[in-house]
Write a protein that holds these residues in place. Sequence first.
Motif, PDB file in Angstrom:
ATOM      1  N   GLN A 142      10.547   3.918   2.253  1.00  0.00           N
ATOM      2  CA  GLN A 142       9.736   3.490   3.382  1.00  0.00           C
ATOM      3  C   GLN A 142       8.453   2.890   2.841  1.00  0.00           C
ATOM      4  N   LEU A 143       7.914   1.907   3.549  1.00  0.00           N
ATOM      5  CA  LEU A 143       6.590   1.412   3.211  1.00  0.00           C
ATOM      6  C   LEU A 143       5.954   0.826   4.455  1.00  0.00           C
ATOM      7  N   LYS A 144       4.652   0.632   4.383  1.00  0.00           N
ATOM      8  CA  LYS A 144       3.946   0.009   5.491  1.00  0.00           C
ATOM      9  C   LYS A 144       3.137  -1.168   4.963  1.00  0.00           C
ATOM     10  N   VAL A 145       3.004  -2.182   5.790  1.00  0.00           N
ATOM     11  CA  VAL A 145       2.393  -3.436   5.379  1.00  0.00           C
ATOM     12  C   VAL A 145       1.331  -3.841   6.379  1.00  0.00           C
ATOM     13  N   LYS A 146       0.129  -4.115   5.895  1.00  0.00           N
ATOM     14  CA  LYS A 146      -0.942  -4.606   6.756  1.00  0.00           C
ATOM     15  C   LYS A 146      -0.684  -6.061   7.093  1.00  0.00           C
ATOM     16  N   VAL A 147      -0.691  -6.394   8.383  1.00  0.00           N
ATOM     17  CA  VAL A 147      -0.434  -7.772   8.814  1.00  0.00           C
ATOM     18  C   VAL A 147      -1.526  -8.206   9.782  1.00  0.00           C
ATOM     19  N   ALA A 148      -1.544  -9.510  10.053  1.00  0.00           N
ATOM     20  CA  ALA A 148      -2.583 -10.047  10.931  1.00  0.00           C
ATOM     21  C   ALA A 148      -2.346  -9.670  12.386  1.00  0.00           C
ATOM     22  N   ASP A 149      -1.072  -9.631  12.814  1.00  0.00           N
ATOM     23  CA  ASP A 149      -0.770  -9.351  14.216  1.00  0.00           C
ATOM     24  C   ASP A 149       0.621  -8.727  14.299  1.00  0.00           C
ATOM     25  N   ARG A 150       0.686  -7.425  14.526  1.00  0.00           N
ATOM     26  CA  ARG A 150       1.969  -6.727  14.568  1.00  0.00           C
ATOM     27  C   ARG A 150       2.824  -7.146  15.761  1.00  0.00           C
ATOM     28  N   ARG A 151       2.205  -7.759  16.767  1.00  0.00           N
ATOM     29  CA  ARG A 151       2.909  -8.062  18.010  1.00  0.00           C
ATOM     30  C   ARG A 151       3.938  -9.176  17.863  1.00  0.00           C
ATOM     31  N   VAL A 158      12.796  -3.084  10.534  1.00  0.00           N
ATOM     32  CA  VAL A 158      11.369  -3.379  10.499  1.00  0.00           C
ATOM     33  C   VAL A 158      10.824  -3.107  11.893  1.00  0.00           C
ATOM     34  N   ARG A 159       9.737  -2.365  11.984  1.00  0.00           N
ATOM     35  CA  ARG A 159       9.158  -2.071  13.291  1.00  0.00           C
ATOM     36  C   ARG A 159       7.633  -2.098  13.205  1.00  0.00           C
ATOM     37  N   PRO A 160       6.962  -2.551  14.252  1.00  0.00           N
ATOM     38  CA  PRO A 160       5.499  -2.560  14.253  1.00  0.00           C
ATOM     39  C   PRO A 160       4.943  -1.177  14.567  1.00  0.00           C
ATOM     40  N   SER A 161       3.795  -0.881  14.021  1.00  0.00           N
ATOM     41  CA  SER A 161       3.095   0.358  14.365  1.00  0.00           C
ATOM     42  C   SER A 161       2.687   0.320  15.828  1.00  0.00           C
ATOM     43  N   GLY A 162       2.577   1.500  16.413  1.00  0.00           N
ATOM     44  CA  GLY A 162       2.170   1.563  17.816  1.00  0.00           C
ATOM     45  C   GLY A 162       0.675   1.469  18.026  1.00  0.00           C
ATOM     46  N   THR A 163      -0.120   1.623  16.960  1.00  0.00           N
ATOM     47  CA  THR A 163      -1.567   1.716  17.148  1.00  0.00           C
ATOM     48  C   THR A 163      -2.390   0.799  16.259  1.00  0.00           C
ATOM     49  N   GLU A 164      -1.827   0.250  15.177  1.00  0.00           N
ATOM     50  CA  GLU A 164      -2.618  -0.578  14.264  1.00  0.00           C
ATOM     51  C   GLU A 164      -1.772  -1.727  13.739  1.00  0.00           C
ATOM     52  N   ASP A 165      -2.427  -2.748  13.186  1.00  0.00           N
ATOM     53  CA  ASP A 165      -1.709  -3.924  12.704  1.00  0.00           C
ATOM     54  C   ASP A 165      -1.042  -3.644  11.366  1.00  0.00           C
ATOM     55  N   ILE A 166       0.008  -2.849  11.483  1.00  0.00           N
ATOM     56  CA  ILE A 166       0.823  -2.464  10.335  1.00  0.00           C
ATOM     57  C   ILE A 166       2.279  -2.634  10.713  1.00  0.00           C
ATOM     58  N   VAL A 167       3.075  -3.139   9.789  1.00  0.00           N
ATOM     59  CA  VAL A 167       4.517  -3.212   9.971  1.00  0.00           C
ATOM     60  C   VAL A 167       5.152  -2.167   9.072  1.00  0.00           C
ATOM     61  N   ARG A 168       6.037  -1.365   9.636  1.00  0.00           N
ATOM     62  CA  ARG A 168       6.717  -0.320   8.869  1.00  0.00           C
ATOM     63  C   ARG A 168       8.133  -0.770   8.548  1.00  0.00           C
ATOM     64  N   VAL A 169       8.563  -0.496   7.316  1.00  0.00           N
ATOM     65  CA  VAL A 169       9.865  -0.945   6.840  1.00  0.00           C
ATOM     66  C   VAL A 169      10.636   0.242   6.282  1.00  0.00           C
ATOM     67  N   TYR A 170      11.919   0.315   6.613  1.00  0.00           N
ATOM     68  CA  TYR A 170      12.787   1.379   6.101  1.00  0.00           C
ATOM     69  C   TYR A 170      14.089   0.755   5.629  1.00  0.00           C
ATOM     70  N   ALA A 171      14.627   1.268   4.517  1.00  0.00           N
ATOM     71  CA  ALA A 171      15.933   0.799   4.042  1.00  0.00           C
ATOM     72  C   ALA A 171      16.635   1.915   3.299  1.00  0.00           C
ATOM     73  N   GLU A 172      17.973   1.914   3.351  1.00  0.00           N
ATOM     74  CA  GLU A 172      18.773   2.873   2.617  1.00  0.00           C
ATOM     75  C   GLU A 172      20.095   2.229   2.229  1.00  0.00           C
ATOM     76  N   ALA A 173      20.726   2.748   1.186  1.00  0.00           N
ATOM     77  CA  ALA A 173      22.046   2.294   0.752  1.00  0.00           C
ATOM     78  C   ALA A 173      22.712   3.417  -0.013  1.00  0.00           C
ATOM     79  N   ASP A 174      23.954   3.203  -0.437  1.00  0.00           N
ATOM     80  CA  ASP A 174      24.739   4.301  -0.992  1.00  0.00           C
ATOM     81  C   ASP A 174      24.326   4.692  -2.396  1.00  0.00           C
ATOM     82  N   SER A 175      23.662   3.812  -3.127  1.00  0.00           N
ATOM     83  CA  SER A 175      23.304   4.166  -4.501  1.00  0.00           C
ATOM     84  C   SER A 175      22.117   3.355  -4.981  1.00  0.00           C
TER      85      SER A 175
END
Length: 564
Positions: A451-460, A495-512
Amino acid sequence: MDLEAVSKRSAFHAKPQGLILQYGTAGFRTNAQHLDHIMFRMGLLAVLRSKQTKSTIGVMVTASHNPEEDNGVKLIDPLGEMLAPTWEEHATCLASAEEQDMPRVLTAIMEKEAVDPQQAAFVVIGKDTRPSSEKLSQSVIDGVTVLGGQFHDYGLLTTPQLHYMVYCRNSGGRYGKATIEGYCQKLSKAFVELTKQASCSGDENRSVKVDCANGIGALKLKEMEHYFSQGLLVQLFNDGTEGRLNHLCGADFVKSHQKPPQGMEMKSDERCCSFDGDADRIVYYYRDADGHFHLIDGDKIATLISSFLKDLLLEIGESLNMGVVQTAYANGSSTRYLEEVMKVPVYCTKTGVKHLHHKAQEFDIGVYFEANGHGTALFSEAVEVKIKRLAQELQDEKGKAAKMLASIIDLFNQATGDAISDMLVIEAILALKGLTVQQWDAIYVDLPNRQLKVKVADRRVISTTNAERQALTPPGLQEAINDLVKKYKLARAFVRPSGTEDIVRVYAEADSQVSWEQGRRNHSCVWNLTTAKGFFKIEIKIECTGTYIVNSYQTVPCCGFLRV
């Protein structure tokens, strides 16, 4: 209701000109020096909500896992739940109003919600151990009293304890006594009743090390220890005597960094857990004989609890509607195990415990946990009555199972996720099932994930659907993600935007891990976005190390597996 008096008192809690804060999933949170006016106004709002619902409302002063210099506040609804969404909007509106607009905003809320100004109001207040909490809780009280509300200040409490108090007060005593002693007695009695039926009583099953994040959880566990000392030995670390709140310790740190907290000595195969700063989250972990760290997060907690409850229901012979509620962050292995092995239906909601809690209420028995360790189990009132009746009527093994289920119902804090309650539930289940922490961990193997979060100009510019697992906008984003993940076995990303700040949250998974390395060499997806705030580039790229997060005004190194 004297709005002129409100305006005069508000001047002592003046809002900084132009400061705008939004009520998020967990209320308001920011640096404590910016919160005095927020606290005063949330005292006002709590009175209005109490008048409208004709119930006790809670106000908790805490910022949970945030750094010590931060603080925050959230309101608690009549059944110990998070504040209703429409009132979240009122909270944001009231908090953002300039001083001269306060009477108008209060009047508008009262008219929209049909608040009777003559109705009595009662508010209960709790706070955590942050240095700023005492002063800020007094500002809440100032807001309550200026509108004529009555209040009870519980002082230092964990957040779940205040949720519990609110639920008790509004259930007419059915749920329990609205005192610290009542909370301790209810949970400890249920725990002792359960654990005395365990066939294994060795020391390895009766001791747990607890990282309290230098927060309120340490104080409350110390108050409670003697109630269950014969059933469990609790060793406290990061108990607030040294170190800063949430600094290099606590559930959020352990989960995010995948390593033990500072200040805790761990021997191989010892069972350890961490609370967060206000003790509503819990994660478990241990080191194996080779020194490798193993995290047991909310997904495996939910699996352990669900398995135990289902076994008891089968033994009793009762067929009840049980469901498990997760978010998009749940590891895919946990979902497959629950659905395919345990045959328990799993439902996914948007991130935020209020969404999981409401979904769990739809079942006879609803178990919900976020991967971060925040969760509990809910039992309908009809189920509680039925199980407790069966516990008295049934004999032999069925009666024993019914008594165990009745006790575990009492052991859960059904108002909200509660680290102390959840810890006692987990310890009781491990003892009753004769499981070591390693055996629990081996129920299924987590897929490698990041997981990671990314500061962006406009999460909307990013919007989502399907419980935030699919992107609706910008065009082409979801298609690019789909093209990427279909190349790998059991791969998933969102990929989903934060509910409160201009941050985009990213999640990924795989088998190995191999899949990630192949992705680092071979695959990436790039697209450009133009927003009202300017131009920036988003790139998703599966990588192992050396990745970079890039947007129009920031380039920072990152150790995640995804580039955004």
